[in-house]
Design an enzyme around this catalytic site. Sequence first.
Site, PDB file in Angstrom:
ATOM      1  N   TYR A 147      48.287 -86.389 105.409  1.00 51.48           N
ATOM      2  CA  TYR A 147      46.913 -86.792 105.108  1.00 51.48           C
ATOM      3  C   TYR A 147      46.580 -86.636 103.635  1.00 51.48           C
ATOM      4  CZ  TYR A 147      46.074 -86.494 110.189  1.00 51.48           C
ATOM      5  OH  TYR A 147      46.118 -86.657 111.549  1.00 51.48           O
ATOM      6  N   SER A 159      41.326 -89.638 117.977  1.00 55.02           N
ATOM      7  CA  SER A 159      40.694 -90.974 117.966  1.00 55.02           C
ATOM      8  C   SER A 159      39.774 -91.198 119.166  1.00 55.02           C
ATOM      9  CB  SER A 159      41.748 -92.087 117.900  1.00 55.02           C
ATOM     10  OG  SER A 159      42.353 -92.122 116.633  1.00 55.02           O
ATOM     11  N   PHE A 180      38.822 -95.221 116.046  1.00 55.21           N
ATOM     12  CA  PHE A 180      38.661 -95.650 114.654  1.00 55.21           C
ATOM     13  C   PHE A 180      37.274 -96.248 114.407  1.00 55.21           C
ATOM     14  CE2 PHE A 180      42.909 -96.026 112.253  1.00 55.21           C
ATOM     15  CZ  PHE A 180      43.362 -94.844 112.804  1.00 55.21           C
ATOM     16  N   GLY A 181      36.275 -95.738 115.113  1.00 53.88           N
ATOM     17  CA  GLY A 181      34.898 -96.178 114.912  1.00 53.88           C
ATOM     18  C   GLY A 181      34.466 -97.312 115.816  1.00 53.88           C
ATOM     19  N   LEU A 208      34.197 -97.427 119.008  1.00 54.43           N
ATOM     20  CA  LEU A 208      33.334 -96.973 120.093  1.00 54.43           C
ATOM     21  C   LEU A 208      31.991 -96.429 119.608  1.00 54.43           C
ATOM     22  CD1 LEU A 208      36.048 -95.414 122.404  1.00 54.43           C
ATOM     23  CD2 LEU A 208      34.659 -97.448 122.872  1.00 54.43           C
ATOM     24  N   LYS A 258      29.648 -99.515 115.468  1.00 55.72           N
ATOM     25  CA  LYS A 258      29.183 -99.895 114.129  1.00 55.72           C
ATOM     26  C   LYS A 258      29.750-101.240 113.696  1.00 55.72           C
ATOM     27  CE  LYS A 258      32.549 -97.289 111.314  1.00 55.72           C
ATOM     28  NZ  LYS A 258      32.648 -96.220 110.281  1.00 55.72           N
TER      29      LYS A 258
END
Length: 347
Positions: A53, A234, A238-239, A241, A244
């Site tokens: 990371y 997750s 990755f967003g 759900l 947005k």
Amino acid sequence: MEKISLGNSGLAVSKICLGTMTFGEQNSEADAHSQLDLALERGINFIDTAEMYPVMPRAETQGRTEQYIGSWLKKSGRRGDIILATKAAGPSRGISWIRSGQSDFDAASLRSAVDASLKRLQTDYIDLYQLHWPSRNAPIFGQTAFDPGKERPSVAIEETLAALDELVKAGKIRQIGVSNETPWGVAEFIKQAETRGLPRIVSIQNAYSLVNRSFENGLDEVCFREHVGLLAYSPLAFGQLSAKYIDNPRASGRLTLFPPNWSPRYLRPAVTEAARRYAALARANGMTPAQLALAWCYSRWFVASTIIGATTLTQLREDIGALSIRLPEQVVDAVNAIHREITNPAQ
């Protein structure tokens, strides 16, 4: 916040784990420290990171996430208040800069990885050391079937466990876990550990969400019977759900900031359609889409801890707050109905 014993390890971890892969890319060092402060304030004691990371993986930023956690540990003096987990990268998946392209799970490579992580984290020990993905050929990261044609040389599981045993004996790591693993992999790690008197895995960190419930197809039973805790990553896909991208296709996030070939499974049309349906269900029942998705993960019996990540403190507060939501039976039934129609689109 409720604490769960991770496997038979004696590690008591919070039901929510703070994921940190945005630290150093989407979040500054100051942002990272603020998130860590808020997490501990809200009762989270479990922090997860990785030598790879932040993401998107790049040579110039690799290790920065661990560095930010390390500077926070030095500043705050709160090492004893957290369970710290990190991960060693497996064989290169186009990430040639980690350990000079020699990332694998042999003894020399793991010693190098652990020592580098300890230095960046500014600590003497890692509570939970995880293998980020298998050394062997296995269906991971969106592959839905095992392909014998992709067989390649790999480090034997017993060799990896022997290397980890030395690191445990040296006091550098306390417990071990796997990530992105299969039922066969979990069973083999346990068999080799028990046969050879080597460290036993206590956790598995795999994707689990409303759009990827593949853990329920065999891994749930294996892990229940063998006392291996799921660390669900997750949970918001990755967003997707959070809805947005449904509300604004150009919303800032990993799916718009990074190349589409990095996370194609979350860009499948079926994922978008499933996310749309789950969002409508959430809003019809007085929840935000993110609250429904997280409450689902938090409430599953086989999830030891759910790894949440955020880029703002507002998002982090909402994610933590979803722990208090209890899903009515009719909502659970509706979730399962959607799942039957659109089954694991992000597997």
